[in-house]
Design an enzyme around this catalytic site. Sequence first.
Site, PDB file in Angstrom:
ATOM      1  N   TYR A  85       0.669  -1.113   0.540  1.00  0.00           N
ATOM      2  CA  TYR A  85       0.076   0.126   0.062  1.00  0.00           C
ATOM      3  C   TYR A  85       0.618   1.380   0.132  1.00  0.00           C
ATOM      4  CZ  TYR A  85      -3.927  -3.046   1.491  1.00  0.00           C
ATOM      5  OH  TYR A  85      -4.780  -4.059   1.861  1.00  0.00           O
ATOM      6  N   GLU A  99      -6.994  -5.093   9.124  1.00  0.00           N
ATOM      7  CA  GLU A  99      -5.055  -5.522   9.615  1.00  0.00           C
ATOM      8  C   GLU A  99      -5.755  -4.289  11.092  1.00  0.00           C
ATOM      9  OE1 GLU A  99      -1.804  -3.788   8.344  1.00  0.00           O
ATOM     10  OE2 GLU A  99      -3.194  -3.805   7.198  1.00  0.00           O
TER      11      GLU A  99
HETATM   12  C1  FAD Z   1       7.330  -2.207  10.543  1.00  0.00           C
HETATM   13  C2  FAD Z   1       6.364  -1.674   9.433  1.00  0.00           C
HETATM   14  C3  FAD Z   1       6.016  -2.594   8.734  1.00  0.00           C
HETATM   15  C4  FAD Z   1       5.055  -1.470   8.104  1.00  0.00           C
HETATM   16  N1  FAD Z   1       4.788  -2.946   7.524  1.00  0.00           N
HETATM   17  C5  FAD Z   1       3.869  -2.040   5.663  1.00  0.00           C
HETATM   18  C6  FAD Z   1       2.969  -3.349   4.538  1.00  0.00           C
HETATM   19  O1  FAD Z   1       3.781  -4.512   5.016  1.00  0.00           O
HETATM   20  N2  FAD Z   1       2.888  -2.533   3.672  1.00  0.00           N
HETATM   21  C7  FAD Z   1       2.839  -1.583   3.575  1.00  0.00           C
HETATM   22  O2  FAD Z   1       1.671  -0.830   2.729  1.00  0.00           O
HETATM   23  N3  FAD Z   1       3.147  -0.822   4.881  1.00  0.00           N
HETATM   24  C8  FAD Z   1       3.454  -0.771   5.518  1.00  0.00           C
HETATM   25  N4  FAD Z   1       4.440   0.220   6.240  1.00  0.00           N
HETATM   26  C9  FAD Z   1       4.055   2.158   6.368  1.00  0.00           C
HETATM   27  C10 FAD Z   1       3.005   2.052   7.011  1.00  0.00           C
HETATM   28  O3  FAD Z   1       1.918   1.893   7.076  1.00  0.00           O
HETATM   29  C11 FAD Z   1       3.040   3.508   7.246  1.00  0.00           C
HETATM   30  O4  FAD Z   1       4.450   4.073   7.727  1.00  0.00           O
HETATM   31  C12 FAD Z   1       2.344   4.841   8.049  1.00  0.00           C
HETATM   32  O5  FAD Z   1       0.593   4.511   7.966  1.00  0.00           O
HETATM   33  C13 FAD Z   1       2.699   5.741   8.288  1.00  0.00           C
HETATM   34  O6  FAD Z   1       3.216   6.119   7.092  1.00  0.00           O
HETATM   35  P1  FAD Z   1       4.516   6.918   6.611  1.00  0.00           P
HETATM   36  O7  FAD Z   1       5.120   6.263   7.489  1.00  0.00           O
HETATM   37  O8  FAD Z   1       4.594   7.813   5.274  1.00  0.00           O
HETATM   38  O9  FAD Z   1       3.957   8.180   7.861  1.00  0.00           O
HETATM   39  P2  FAD Z   1       3.699   9.707   7.828  1.00  0.00           P
HETATM   40  O10 FAD Z   1       2.304   9.685   7.097  1.00  0.00           O
HETATM   41  O11 FAD Z   1       4.908  11.006   6.741  1.00  0.00           O
HETATM   42  O12 FAD Z   1       3.313  10.390   9.216  1.00  0.00           O
HETATM   43  C14 FAD Z   1       4.523  11.025   9.813  1.00  0.00           C
HETATM   44  C15 FAD Z   1       4.081  11.198  10.885  1.00  0.00           C
HETATM   45  O13 FAD Z   1       3.033  12.371  11.050  1.00  0.00           O
HETATM   46  C16 FAD Z   1       1.959  11.718  11.917  1.00  0.00           C
HETATM   47  N5  FAD Z   1       0.320  12.469  10.573  1.00  0.00           N
HETATM   48  C17 FAD Z   1       0.926  12.119   9.940  1.00  0.00           C
HETATM   49  N6  FAD Z   1      -0.545  12.076   9.383  1.00  0.00           N
HETATM   50  C18 FAD Z   1      -1.008  13.197  10.240  1.00  0.00           C
HETATM   51  C19 FAD Z   1      -2.261  13.438  10.310  1.00  0.00           C
HETATM   52  N7  FAD Z   1      -3.310  14.054   9.515  1.00  0.00           N
HETATM   53  N8  FAD Z   1      -2.578  13.927  11.492  1.00  0.00           N
HETATM   54  C20 FAD Z   1      -1.649  13.246  12.827  1.00  0.00           C
HETATM   55  N9  FAD Z   1      -0.894  12.927  12.109  1.00  0.00           N
HETATM   56  C21 FAD Z   1      -0.653  12.933  11.956  1.00  0.00           C
HETATM   57  C22 FAD Z   1       2.135  10.722  11.910  1.00  0.00           C
HETATM   58  O14 FAD Z   1       1.388   9.292  13.155  1.00  0.00           O
HETATM   59  C23 FAD Z   1       2.948  10.419  11.823  1.00  0.00           C
HETATM   60  O15 FAD Z   1       3.242  10.648  13.559  1.00  0.00           O
HETATM   61  C24 FAD Z   1       4.660  -0.263   7.594  1.00  0.00           C
HETATM   62  C25 FAD Z   1       5.610   0.380   8.663  1.00  0.00           C
HETATM   63  C26 FAD Z   1       6.462   0.218   9.562  1.00  0.00           C
HETATM   64  C27 FAD Z   1       7.044   0.509  10.318  1.00  0.00           C
END
Ligand code: FAD
Lengths: 398, 386
Positions: free
Chosen positions: A134, A251
């Site tokens: 995703y 999930e």
């Molecule tokens: C161990 C691990 C396994 C994973 N496995 C998968 C997988 O198998 N497949 C997959 O597709 N993804 C996977 N992910 C990705 C995960 O789904 C994303 O990391 C997550 O959705 C957050 O996106 P980002 O990392 O881009 O952070 P961002 O969205 O950039 O967020 C950065 C920070 O800002 C905060 N934030 C963002 N938007 C808002 C808002 N509207 N209001 C308040 N705070 C906000 C967040 O809480 C976070 O603290 C994995 C991540 C990890 C750490």
Amino acid sequence: MEFQFGEKEEKFRSEIREFVKDNFPPDYFGHLFDEEMDDDAWDFAMSISKKLSQKKWLTMSWPEEYGGTGASTWERVVFGEEAGYWGIPGISMGISGTAWVGPSLMLFGTKEQQDKYIPSIAAGEPDGVWCTAYSEPDSGSDLASLQTFAQKEGDEYVINGQKVWTSCAHRARWMWLACRTNAEVTKKHHGLSLFIVDMKSKGLTVNPIKNFVGGHVFNEIFFKDVRVPANNLVGEENKGWAQLMTALSFERGVAITFCGRARRIFDELLCYAKEIDIFYKPEIRQKFADLAMDLEAAKLLAYEAAWKDHMGMTVIHEPSRDKANFDILLEKLTRIGTNMLGAFSQLDPLNKDTRWTRVKGAVEHLYYYCIGMAIAAGTTFTQKTIVGQFGLQQPKSY
Amino acid sequence: MDFALEKDQELIKKSAREFFEKECPKDKVRELREDPKGYDPNMWKKMTSLGFLGLIIPEQYGGTEGEFIDLMLFMEEIGRNLVPSPFFSTVVLCGMPLMEFGTNEQKDTFLPEIAEKGKIWSFAQTEQLANHEPEDIKLKATLDNDEYTLNGTKLFVPYASAAKYFLVVARTSEGENPEEGITLFIVDSKTDGIETEIIPTTARDVRCEVKFTNVKVPKKNILGEPENGWKIVDYVFQNTAVLKAAEMSGGAQAAFSIVNKYAKERKQFDKPIGSLQAVQFKLVDLLTDIDELKYLVHEAAWNINAGSPSRKLNSMAKAKANAVYHDMCYHGIFLHGAIGWTEEMDIGLYHLRTRSLEFEGGGTDIHMEKIAKELESYQPDFLNLK
Ligand SMILES: Cc1cc2nc3c(=O)[nH]c(=O)nc-3n(C[C@H](O)[C@H](O)[C@H](O)COP(=O)(O)OP(=O)(O)OC[C@H]3O[C@@H](n4cnc5c(N)ncnc54)[C@H](O)[C@@H]3O)c2cc1C
């Protein structure tokens, strides 16, 4: 009102414990993400998947026609708790064949897709291992903004773009992919679709990404003119968002497993405190009491969500409430645990069997990996947003 | 596992809620704050005739023989509506130990008076240490022929000014172990030598100082075994912990609804404050806490009801209640802004009770230690596999 499990569930619980006794090395602990990171752990996990399948436990909540037993919510709860407590690996068939790929295909897949992909998941075969793609570099919490594109050409789709943080992609046989099929939309949630992609496809590159502790859990994936047959589209083209939300809700129902996991670590720590004879200290006692209370409370909420599901009530915000709750609780557990371990808490979780290791390496491992858990599958803040909007009916915050 | 209420439990909850919403609106709560009686005798009469006072008293003594869970649900409603009344002291602090430890004669005499006539009782335990410990019990009872003489002072005695009887926790001997040598006496409030004075408290639900000067009590008025009265105090304490937690749970639920609603209505920067994440996430945290509290209380009460009371769960319920109730009130006021800090809004009425609710049934440190005590003998599953 009743706060105990029935005889049937308790009997099932002891069967699971028998299974653990018969199939696991003594003192087995099973750390989070071990299967992704460690080849031996992966092989062991797959062998357990097979055995779980033979016991009809791997996909027990599925209907019989798909290789399940139509197990009740409460049997599922018991299994989830025990799996977490004993660290039973191989229960999800990658990320995650059992939790959402199978159930989503049952809801939205064609008969052909169901026949082709579901049996190998239920059988615990290497062929039934999935990864879920995703997230993208610019689309994390704002998932609907994703850009990886699938262009229809004849009876194929041609996919270009990039995914990232894809757990288990280095183990998976298939990919569960969300991408864009229409760029000319007024609302970003429209124009998304779900696909099944063969991990052996030409043009697909999987690169490992190491986390900051040195473990290999997730990957980045590049798509360069990757061709997939048009009948690998799941459900309706451009209607992927609704299906995605359904899959995401499967999930987020992870709280029950965390109940078991957190209780195990609590138990281990408590034994350690008694062993090194610090349990008499008021500040230590008070921390254990506090954790015990938190664990009991969080468990009750996870049970409540299961109960609502069992009663056929709509469960919307509860899994999010519980995921956020455990994100916070696990961190608290590790802060207290590391403090108790003192100097030993600085041991490197990459090596868990040294003679300096305490409490099976559980504490220092979780100390780093709980952060990943709090980010994965929707961050704690994303979960709170869902509770705010659906549980409290507050206006949207963004 | 079943989180739903049974039909008759729903009924009790509903009838209590409807009654208190009608009879005890917030205007009434405010009015009673200015009344030195601290309760409304008319409402009390209605509560008696509706059978609320006999809720848990056996039928043979004029009650309806309800279960502990029923009482727990009733307390939630009392907390929700901030009902100022001597219900708790009469039924929980005195009626229940009378049922459990009283002689047949005592039960025959006193229980029907509570269930059918609404006679008010009060529990006199706390003294200068005010810590729920046996060391706090200094009030002396000395035996002379068949009569005891009581001398000492009790504090924070609930509704003492309205009570017909006191249950007095007294020291009958000094031993090595402070839990020994404690005896409980049933004392008619009209006996010579009793002086009562109201202590000004924020909840104004009438907590009194009661002085006993050469108060004569016949030997037959001992409740339970002489010298072994701490057992009764502990029984009362365990029930109080869970039922005060229920009251606090109901209060916190109500306070939460008020604030959650306010956050949707109050606009700043052209939008409802509830759309601001700092506000919304705080509400989410509070909701989680409130749900947790509710079920911890239900679980503890269910275990008592099932005849397998758990000291650990009782303490968890109260410790959680102490944390959540305060948090809910503090942030409830905070999220209203300045208007929340005025007499005009209801939210403050909830916070005026925090201190008494927290003390009664035990403060947080006490319960943390009790949970830890239970953990001493706890056997983890992973050690049992081998
Ligand atoms: C161990 C691990 C396994 C994973 N496995 C998968 C997988 O198998 N497949 C997959 O597709 N993804 C996977 N992910 C990705 C995960 O789904 C994303 O990391 C997550 O959705 C957050 O996106 P980002 O990392 O881009 O952070 P961002 O969205 O950039 O967020 C950065 C920070 O800002 C905060 N934030 C963002 N938007 C808002 C808002 N509207 N209001 C308040 N705070 C906000 C967040 O809480 C976070 O603290 C994995 C991540 C990890 C750490």
